[in-house]
Design a protein around this motif. Structure first.
Motif, PDB file in Angstrom:
ATOM      1  N   UNK A  40       0.614  -1.149  -0.071  1.00  0.00           N
ATOM      2  CA  UNK A  40       0.229   0.379  -0.857  1.00  0.00           C
ATOM      3  C   UNK A  40       0.546   1.541  -0.266  1.00  0.00           C
ATOM      4  N   UNK A  41       1.598   1.179   0.650  1.00  0.00           N
ATOM      5  CA  UNK A  41       2.616   2.407   0.982  1.00  0.00           C
ATOM      6  C   UNK A  41       3.277   2.003  -0.257  1.00  0.00           C
ATOM      7  N   UNK A  42       3.564   1.962  -1.354  1.00  0.00           N
ATOM      8  CA  UNK A  42       4.768   2.007  -2.435  1.00  0.00           C
ATOM      9  C   UNK A  42       3.770   1.993  -3.618  1.00  0.00           C
ATOM     10  N   UNK A  43       2.272   1.134  -3.822  1.00  0.00           N
ATOM     11  CA  UNK A  43       1.029   1.609  -4.538  1.00  0.00           C
ATOM     12  C   UNK A  43       1.317   0.442  -5.521  1.00  0.00           C
ATOM     13  N   UNK A  44       1.757  -1.076  -4.911  1.00  0.00           N
ATOM     14  CA  UNK A  44       1.727  -1.799  -5.374  1.00  0.00           C
ATOM     15  C   UNK A  44       0.436  -2.485  -4.707  1.00  0.00           C
ATOM     16  N   UNK A  45       0.074  -3.752  -6.327  1.00  0.00           N
ATOM     17  CA  UNK A  45      -1.111  -4.565  -6.172  1.00  0.00           C
ATOM     18  C   UNK A  45      -0.614  -5.984  -5.755  1.00  0.00           C
ATOM     19  N   UNK A  46      -1.150  -6.714  -4.634  1.00  0.00           N
ATOM     20  CA  UNK A  46      -0.839  -8.316  -4.594  1.00  0.00           C
ATOM     21  C   UNK A  46      -1.920  -8.714  -5.769  1.00  0.00           C
ATOM     22  N   UNK A  47      -1.098 -10.223  -5.880  1.00  0.00           N
ATOM     23  CA  UNK A  47      -1.825 -11.022  -7.318  1.00  0.00           C
ATOM     24  C   UNK A  47      -2.980 -11.086  -6.914  1.00  0.00           C
ATOM     25  N   UNK A  48      -4.105 -11.455  -5.880  1.00  0.00           N
ATOM     26  CA  UNK A  48      -5.016 -11.760  -5.781  1.00  0.00           C
ATOM     27  C   UNK A  48      -5.715 -10.708  -6.600  1.00  0.00           C
ATOM     28  N   UNK A  49      -5.945  -9.758  -6.728  1.00  0.00           N
ATOM     29  CA  UNK A  49      -6.298  -8.431  -7.611  1.00  0.00           C
ATOM     30  C   UNK A  49      -6.155  -8.066  -9.279  1.00  0.00           C
ATOM     31  N   UNK A  50      -5.245  -9.719  -9.812  1.00  0.00           N
ATOM     32  CA  UNK A  50      -5.173  -9.544 -10.953  1.00  0.00           C
ATOM     33  C   UNK A  50      -5.293 -11.348 -11.095  1.00  0.00           C
ATOM     34  N   UNK A  51      -6.385 -11.448 -11.578  1.00  0.00           N
ATOM     35  CA  UNK A  51      -6.819 -12.873 -11.792  1.00  0.00           C
ATOM     36  C   UNK A  51      -5.911 -13.525 -12.435  1.00  0.00           C
ATOM     37  N   UNK A  52      -5.042 -12.648 -13.875  1.00  0.00           N
ATOM     38  CA  UNK A  52      -4.302 -13.714 -14.129  1.00  0.00           C
ATOM     39  C   UNK A  52      -2.868 -13.620 -14.161  1.00  0.00           C
ATOM     40  N   UNK A  53      -2.196 -12.575 -12.818  1.00  0.00           N
ATOM     41  CA  UNK A  53      -1.470 -12.902 -12.057  1.00  0.00           C
ATOM     42  C   UNK A  53      -1.461 -14.341 -11.486  1.00  0.00           C
ATOM     43  N   UNK A  54      -2.977 -13.829 -10.829  1.00  0.00           N
ATOM     44  CA  UNK A  54      -2.751 -14.940  -9.220  1.00  0.00           C
ATOM     45  C   UNK A  54      -2.675 -16.125  -9.871  1.00  0.00           C
ATOM     46  N   UNK A  55      -2.777 -17.103 -11.221  1.00  0.00           N
ATOM     47  CA  UNK A  55      -3.385 -17.819 -11.693  1.00  0.00           C
ATOM     48  C   UNK A  55      -1.966 -18.650 -12.146  1.00  0.00           C
ATOM     49  N   UNK A  56      -0.948 -17.712 -12.825  1.00  0.00           N
ATOM     50  CA  UNK A  56       0.034 -17.267 -13.635  1.00  0.00           C
ATOM     51  C   UNK A  56       1.001 -17.663 -11.524  1.00  0.00           C
TER      52      UNK A  56
END
Length: 203
Positions: A40-56
């Motif tokens: 949150x502090x560095x404006x990054x996003x966790x994998x679950x927020x991007x389904x394609x990234x989470x699947x990979x």
């Protein structure tokens, strides 16, 4: 030269790195962080927020587990509880900090990673958490200590400090001031440590 290992027990890649980092044969300073707070502090996003990234990530973590010859069986009950926000995953990292303070980190650290990524321990109930400690011979209540205000503050401080140093995900490693991100960077970590590892060794 000490290696600083920045991790969160919720990360499969941090788990994978934890199975190999001791092979680097150097002193290791373990630094649990709340990676969601860091992101949150560095404006990054966790994998679950991007389904394609989470699947990979699920497929890729499986490849690494097979490559390392280690189990990868995520704790379904804990994962489901975290997804429903019924379990505070940062509690695991606070438990890691408590284990350091209480002198049981060598037992608790691999057990926490194993409970998340290589087992089905009940971490959701008080009885299950007590059984977790007994089964591993951990004679300190890391769960109770993890609830304390000072441990909460310490995790927040470590997370803030990690973000300030450039950490944006885990596992991250520091050799001096040099940052390495990812389980797949351990060879670069090893190469950077090599002068320290071999210091004083002569043919």
């Amino acid at each position: 030269m000490a290696l600083q290992f920045v991790f969160d027990y919720r990360s499969p890649y941090a788990y994978l790195a934890s199975t190999r980092v001791a092979d680097l044969a150097t002193d290791i300073e373990y630094q649990p962080v709340d990676i969601l707070a860091v992101m949150r502090k560095v404006n990054n996003r966790p994998s679950p927020e991007c389904p394609a990234k989470a699947r990979y990530a699920r497929l890729d973590a499986g490849r690494w587990a097979r490559h390392y010859g280690v189990p990868l069986t995520p704790n379904a009950a804990v994962m489901q509880a975290m997804a429903k926000q019924a379990f505070d995953g940062a509690w695991l990292c606070r438990a890691g900090l408590a284990a350091i303070e209480l002198g049981v980190f060598d037992l608790a650290h691999p057990a926490l990673f194993g409970a998340m990524w290589a087992g089905h321990d009940d971490l959701l109930s008080a009885e299950g958490r007590a059984t977790f400690l007994r089964a591993r011979g951990i004679d300190a209540d890391i769960w109770d200590r993890a609830e304390s205000a000072d441990i909460r503050d310490r995790l927040a401080q470590q997370s803030d400090a990690a973000a300030a140093r450039g950490v944006f995900g885990v596992p991250s490693f520091f050799v001096g001031t040099e940052l390495f991100f990812g389980n797949d960077r351990l060879d670069f970590v090893r190469a950077t440590l090599q002068p320290s590892i071999t210091e004083g060794v002569h043919p």
